[in-house]
Design a protein around this motif. Structure first.
Motif, PDB file in Angstrom:
ATOM      1  N   GLU A  50       7.506  -1.270  -8.864  1.00  0.00           N
ATOM      2  CA  GLU A  50       8.355  -2.410  -9.171  1.00  0.00           C
ATOM      3  C   GLU A  50       8.123  -3.557  -8.194  1.00  0.00           C
ATOM      4  O   GLU A  50       8.014  -4.719  -8.594  1.00  0.00           O
ATOM      5  CB  GLU A  50       9.829  -2.007  -9.135  1.00  0.00           C
ATOM      6  N   GLY A  51       8.061  -3.223  -6.908  1.00  0.00           N
ATOM      7  CA  GLY A  51       7.877  -4.254  -5.899  1.00  0.00           C
ATOM      8  C   GLY A  51       6.530  -4.928  -6.006  1.00  0.00           C
ATOM      9  O   GLY A  51       6.437  -6.165  -5.962  1.00  0.00           O
ATOM     10  N   GLY A  52       5.479  -4.137  -6.162  1.00  0.00           N
ATOM     11  CA  GLY A  52       4.149  -4.711  -6.275  1.00  0.00           C
ATOM     12  C   GLY A  52       3.987  -5.576  -7.509  1.00  0.00           C
ATOM     13  O   GLY A  52       3.396  -6.664  -7.454  1.00  0.00           O
ATOM     14  N   LEU A  53       4.517  -5.118  -8.622  1.00  0.00           N
ATOM     15  CA  LEU A  53       4.438  -5.919  -9.845  1.00  0.00           C
ATOM     16  C   LEU A  53       5.291  -7.184  -9.749  1.00  0.00           C
ATOM     17  O   LEU A  53       4.916  -8.231 -10.287  1.00  0.00           O
ATOM     18  CB  LEU A  53       4.828  -5.078 -11.058  1.00  0.00           C
ATOM     19  N   ALA A  54       6.411  -7.102  -9.057  1.00  0.00           N
ATOM     20  CA  ALA A  54       7.249  -8.295  -8.862  1.00  0.00           C
ATOM     21  C   ALA A  54       6.491  -9.346  -8.047  1.00  0.00           C
ATOM     22  O   ALA A  54       6.478 -10.531  -8.407  1.00  0.00           O
ATOM     23  CB  ALA A  54       8.559  -7.928  -8.174  1.00  0.00           C
ATOM     24  N   VAL A  55       5.857  -8.929  -6.958  1.00  0.00           N
ATOM     25  CA  VAL A  55       5.091  -9.883  -6.143  1.00  0.00           C
ATOM     26  C   VAL A  55       3.943 -10.461  -6.971  1.00  0.00           C
ATOM     27  O   VAL A  55       3.659 -11.665  -6.892  1.00  0.00           O
ATOM     28  CB  VAL A  55       4.580  -9.229  -4.838  1.00  0.00           C
ATOM     29  N   THR A  56       3.290  -9.628  -7.771  1.00  0.00           N
ATOM     30  CA  THR A  56       2.206 -10.114  -8.623  1.00  0.00           C
ATOM     31  C   THR A  56       2.712 -11.199  -9.570  1.00  0.00           C
ATOM     32  O   THR A  56       2.131 -12.285  -9.656  1.00  0.00           O
ATOM     33  CB  THR A  56       1.583  -8.955  -9.434  1.00  0.00           C
ATOM     34  N   ALA A  57       3.785 -10.905 -10.275  1.00  0.00           N
ATOM     35  CA  ALA A  57       4.329 -11.869 -11.236  1.00  0.00           C
ATOM     36  C   ALA A  57       4.821 -13.132 -10.536  1.00  0.00           C
ATOM     37  O   ALA A  57       4.555 -14.254 -10.999  1.00  0.00           O
ATOM     38  CB  ALA A  57       5.456 -11.222 -12.040  1.00  0.00           C
ATOM     39  N   ALA A 140       6.116 -18.639  -0.057  1.00  0.00           N
ATOM     40  CA  ALA A 140       4.935 -17.876   0.354  1.00  0.00           C
ATOM     41  C   ALA A 140       5.292 -16.830   1.402  1.00  0.00           C
ATOM     42  O   ALA A 140       4.795 -15.697   1.357  1.00  0.00           O
ATOM     43  CB  ALA A 140       3.855 -18.819   0.879  1.00  0.00           C
ATOM     44  N   VAL A 141       6.171 -17.188   2.339  1.00  0.00           N
ATOM     45  CA  VAL A 141       6.602 -16.230   3.363  1.00  0.00           C
ATOM     46  C   VAL A 141       7.314 -15.052   2.709  1.00  0.00           C
ATOM     47  O   VAL A 141       7.064 -13.893   3.056  1.00  0.00           O
ATOM     48  CB  VAL A 141       7.516 -16.916   4.420  1.00  0.00           C
ATOM     49  N   ALA A 142       8.198 -15.326   1.761  1.00  0.00           N
ATOM     50  CA  ALA A 142       8.965 -14.258   1.112  1.00  0.00           C
ATOM     51  C   ALA A 142       8.052 -13.298   0.344  1.00  0.00           C
ATOM     52  O   ALA A 142       8.207 -12.072   0.459  1.00  0.00           O
ATOM     53  CB  ALA A 142      10.010 -14.850   0.176  1.00  0.00           C
ATOM     54  N   LEU A 147       5.322  -8.009   0.058  1.00  0.00           N
ATOM     55  CA  LEU A 147       4.135  -7.164  -0.086  1.00  0.00           C
ATOM     56  C   LEU A 147       3.866  -6.392   1.202  1.00  0.00           C
ATOM     57  O   LEU A 147       3.516  -5.215   1.160  1.00  0.00           O
ATOM     58  CB  LEU A 147       2.914  -7.997  -0.474  1.00  0.00           C
ATOM     59  N   GLY A 148       4.067  -7.036   2.337  1.00  0.00           N
ATOM     60  CA  GLY A 148       3.893  -6.356   3.619  1.00  0.00           C
ATOM     61  C   GLY A 148       4.848  -5.184   3.774  1.00  0.00           C
ATOM     62  O   GLY A 148       4.455  -4.103   4.238  1.00  0.00           O
ATOM     63  N   PHE A 152       3.818  -1.373   4.118  1.00  0.00           N
ATOM     64  CA  PHE A 152       4.255  -0.643   5.304  1.00  0.00           C
ATOM     65  C   PHE A 152       4.965   0.651   4.910  1.00  0.00           C
ATOM     66  O   PHE A 152       4.679   1.724   5.459  1.00  0.00           O
ATOM     67  CB  PHE A 152       5.177  -1.526   6.151  1.00  0.00           C
ATOM     68  N   ILE A 153       5.866   0.565   3.951  1.00  0.00           N
ATOM     69  CA  ILE A 153       6.592   1.754   3.496  1.00  0.00           C
ATOM     70  C   ILE A 153       5.622   2.743   2.855  1.00  0.00           C
ATOM     71  O   ILE A 153       5.722   3.953   3.066  1.00  0.00           O
ATOM     72  CB  ILE A 153       7.736   1.370   2.535  1.00  0.00           C
TER      73      ILE A 153
END
Length: 168
Positions: A50-57, A140-142, A147-148, A152-153
């Protein structure tokens, strides 16, 4: 939107999508090694995907708005509002999921939650243009922070996925 801003966000989206794919491979390896997915595994898998796809979108949203000829001042406010809503939801959801599955939070989780709350507040401030004019920076920071954190997790919990269950 400048070419550098667009390039950064598109590269971040591509990196995030690669992260999602790699995470899926690791989860598949767990199954191939004979492991089952516990509630903790499922919570983590959902976080990665979910997180990775959210950052992608979200990395694509400003470019889409630019293609639609939305003025730049509106682009960063709308993009930040969408990201702030999504990340607020993710923070609340992950807090509840983690508490339900694992109980107490170790100090590193509390620190990540605290910094994440500050980052999301920065997005909300970018929506209203306070204390600075709305722009790409907080956005961009957010996305980079998100993603970081997911990465990390992932690294901190990879052992959970690759560990084989002891034979019964």
């Amino acid at each position: 939107m400048t070419p550098a801003e667009s390039d950064f966000l598109l590269r971040l989206a591509a990196l995030s999508l690669s992260f999602v794919g790699f995470s899926a491979v690791v989860v598949t390896l767990r199954g191939a090694l004979g492991g089952k997915l516990s509630d903790r595994h499922l919570r983590l898998v959902r976080l990665y995907m979910e997180g990775g796809l959210a950052v992608t979108a979200l990395g694509l949203v400003p470019t889409l708005l630019n293609l639609l000829l939305v003025p730049e001042s509106v682009t960063w406010r709308v993009s930040s509002a969408i990201a702030a809503l999504i990340f607020t939801f993710v923070l609340v959801t992950q807090f509840r999921r983690r508490r339900a599955v694992e109980g107490q939070f170790p100090p590193w989780v509390v620190i990540i939650f605290a910094i994440s709350i500050v980052v999301v507040l920065g997005l909300w401030l970018n929506v209203v243009g306070v204390p600075f004019q709305s722009g790409v920076g907080p956005y961009a920071v957010a996305l980079t922070w998100a993603l970081g954190v997911f990465g990390f997790i992932f690294v901190r919990t990879m052992e959970i996925f690759l560990h084989r269950e002891p034979p019964a």
